[in-house]
Design a protein around this motif. Structure first.
Motif, short mmCIF file in Angstrom:
data_model
loop_
_atom_site.label_atom_id
_atom_site.label_comp_id
_atom_site.label_asym_id
_atom_site.label_seq_id
_atom_site.Cartn_x
_atom_site.Cartn_y
_atom_site.Cartn_z
N ASN A 197 39.23 15.49 -54.87
CA ASN A 197 39.64 14.69 -53.71
C ASN A 197 40.05 15.58 -52.54
OD1 ASN A 197 41.20 12.87 -51.95
ND2 ASN A 197 40.98 11.40 -53.62
N PHE A 198 40.79 16.63 -52.84
CA PHE A 198 41.25 17.55 -51.79
C PHE A 198 40.07 18.23 -51.10
CE2 PHE A 198 45.97 18.59 -52.76
CZ PHE A 198 46.26 17.25 -52.76
N ILE A 199 39.12 18.73 -51.89
CA ILE A 199 37.96 19.42 -51.31
C ILE A 199 37.11 18.46 -50.48
CG2 ILE A 199 35.83 20.67 -51.84
CD1 ILE A 199 38.35 22.31 -52.27
N SER A 200 36.91 17.26 -50.99
CA SER A 200 36.13 16.27 -50.26
C SER A 200 36.78 15.91 -48.93
CB SER A 200 35.96 15.01 -51.12
OG SER A 200 35.22 14.02 -50.44
N THR A 201 38.10 15.78 -48.93
CA THR A 201 38.83 15.48 -47.69
C THR A 201 38.72 16.64 -46.71
OG1 THR A 201 40.40 14.08 -48.89
CG2 THR A 201 41.09 14.90 -46.73
N ALA A 202 38.82 17.86 -47.20
CA ALA A 202 38.72 19.03 -46.33
C ALA A 202 37.33 19.12 -45.70
CB ALA A 202 39.03 20.30 -47.12
N ILE A 203 36.29 18.81 -46.46
CA ILE A 203 34.93 18.84 -45.92
C ILE A 203 34.76 17.78 -44.85
CG2 ILE A 203 32.50 18.49 -46.49
CD1 ILE A 203 33.10 19.70 -49.23
N LEU A 250 23.28 20.95 -34.85
CA LEU A 250 24.42 21.43 -35.63
C LEU A 250 25.10 20.29 -36.37
CD1 LEU A 250 26.50 23.61 -36.42
CD2 LEU A 250 27.71 23.06 -34.29
N VAL A 251 25.35 19.18 -35.69
CA VAL A 251 26.02 18.04 -36.32
C VAL A 251 25.18 17.49 -37.46
CG1 VAL A 251 26.81 15.67 -35.96
CG2 VAL A 251 27.37 17.44 -34.28
N VAL A 256 24.45 16.65 -43.26
CA VAL A 256 23.61 16.66 -44.46
C VAL A 256 24.22 17.53 -45.55
CG1 VAL A 256 21.37 17.37 -45.38
CG2 VAL A 256 21.49 16.13 -43.21
N LEU A 257 24.65 18.74 -45.18
CA LEU A 257 25.21 19.65 -46.18
C LEU A 257 26.52 19.11 -46.76
CD1 LEU A 257 24.56 23.13 -44.50
CD2 LEU A 257 23.28 22.05 -46.37
N SER A 258 27.39 18.59 -45.91
CA SER A 258 28.68 18.09 -46.39
C SER A 258 28.50 16.86 -47.27
CB SER A 258 29.59 17.76 -45.20
OG SER A 258 29.02 16.72 -44.41
N THR A 259 27.53 16.02 -46.94
CA THR A 259 27.26 14.84 -47.78
C THR A 259 26.79 15.26 -49.16
OG1 THR A 259 26.69 13.52 -45.84
CG2 THR A 259 25.94 12.71 -47.98
N LYS A 260 25.92 16.26 -49.22
CA LYS A 260 25.44 16.74 -50.52
C LYS A 260 26.58 17.34 -51.34
CE LYS A 260 20.63 17.66 -49.27
NZ LYS A 260 19.56 18.69 -49.18
N VAL A 261 27.44 18.11 -50.68
CA VAL A 261 28.56 18.73 -51.41
C VAL A 261 29.52 17.67 -51.93
CG1 VAL A 261 30.54 20.25 -51.18
CG2 VAL A 261 28.37 20.90 -50.15
N ARG A 262 29.85 16.68 -51.08
CA ARG A 262 30.76 15.63 -51.51
C ARG A 262 30.18 14.79 -52.65
NH1 ARG A 262 31.71 14.59 -45.97
NH2 ARG A 262 30.61 12.61 -46.16
N ASN A 263 28.88 14.52 -52.59
CA ASN A 263 28.24 13.76 -53.68
C ASN A 263 28.27 14.56 -54.97
OD1 ASN A 263 27.66 11.59 -52.02
ND2 ASN A 263 25.62 12.31 -51.50
N LYS A 264 28.06 15.86 -54.86
CA LYS A 264 28.08 16.70 -56.07
C LYS A 264 29.48 16.76 -56.66
CE LYS A 264 26.43 21.12 -57.82
NZ LYS A 264 25.78 22.40 -57.47
N LEU A 265 30.51 16.81 -55.79
CA LEU A 265 31.89 16.82 -56.27
C LEU A 265 32.23 15.48 -56.92
CD1 LEU A 265 33.68 18.59 -53.27
CD2 LEU A 265 33.41 19.50 -55.58
#
Length: 268
Positions: A197-203, A250-251, A256-265
């Motif tokens: 949860n913490f990592i997802s919020t930070a992203i 950039l946005v 795209v990258l943050s969505t993939k990371v959050r889904n993986k988490l």
């Protein structure tokens, strides 16, 4: 005895009066709020400016767009660095403040004081903090980092508090019964529940800080905002187009990258 769908619908309370009053209330609020908006029409050259902006986006300055020393890539890199450092600093500072504001961890009076501090931090927008830090540190990226760090604390702390207050206390009770120390309870009982949860919020906050870092340049706090406003004031629409194209790209990449990371988490 099982009831039919029709019988169940007939037994439902008739709330049409409450719904009608709610709609009327919302409509009255909209009408009242719209009275404060004054539309004076479009300026004489407004349409021409809009056409020039669109033309600049469609025909950006390629020299500036691919200049890696002082052009758009360099400005975007500076913007990303400001957002990243601001997010990291704000996230780290938000962790102890969040624990101090969680009523299930600390006494009520401690959480009340901490919540008041967080609410006070969240009161002012990033532009106000940017202007304040520029007076202290001078214009530049450092003022932008401090601004984003402080504004990140307010939002991140609020989301961290919700995660901490949803902790499963049974796990902590089991570890306590097993004779675990406080450090072991934090290591094996609290951190595994909060890490994702913490990592997802930070992203998520990093995504917001990317956009905030772009606009903070308008007040001199570094990033790509300052060249953007200078190009607009000098009517260099091809440079405006190059900067906007870089910002859009950039946005999209960050989203795209943050969505993939959050889904993986979230999936573990």
């Amino acid at each position: 005895m099982n009831l039919t769908v029709k019988e169940q619908l007939q037994k439902e309370p008739n709330l049409w009066i409450n719904k009608a009053l709610t709609v009327l209330f919302i409509g009255a609020i909209v009408v009242w709020a719209s009275n404060t908006i004054v539309f004076n029409g479009v300026k004489e050259n407004g349409l021409d400016i809009a056409k020039n902006v669109i033309s600049g986006i469609l025909h950006p300055d390629k020299a500036m767009l691919f200049d890696f020393k002082q052009g758009v890539p360099y400005l975007l890199l500076e913007t990303v660095c400001i957002a990243l450092l601001g997010t990291i600093i704000g996230t780290i500072l938000a962790i102890p403040l969040s624990f101090m504001a969680s009523s299930n961890i600390v006494p009520k009076w401690v959480s009340t004081i901490s919540l008041f501090i967080i609410a006070a931090i969240r009161t002012f927008p990033s532009f106000v903090y940017g202007l304040m830090f520029i007076r202290v540190t001078g214009p530049g990226p450092f003022a932008g980092v401090l601004t984003l760090a402080l504004t990140s604390i307010g939002m991140v702390s609020k989301l961290y508090i919700e995660a901490i207050e949803d902790l499963d206390k049974k796990i902590l009770e089991s570890l306590d019964a097993a004779g675990c120390t406080t450090f072991q309870k934090i290591r094996y009982g609290i951190l595994p529940q909060l890490f994702t949860n913490f990592i997802s919020t930070a992203i998520y906050r990093f995504e917001i800080n990317i956009k905030d870092a772009s606009t903070l340049g308008l007040v001199g706090a570094g990033g790509i905002g300052a060249p953007l406003i200078f190009a607009m004031n000098s009517f260099n629409w091809d440079e405006v187009g190059a900067i906007l194209c870089g910002l859009v790209l950039l946005v999209l990449i960050v989203e795209v990258l943050s969505t993939k990371v959050r889904n993986k988490l979230a999936r573990g």
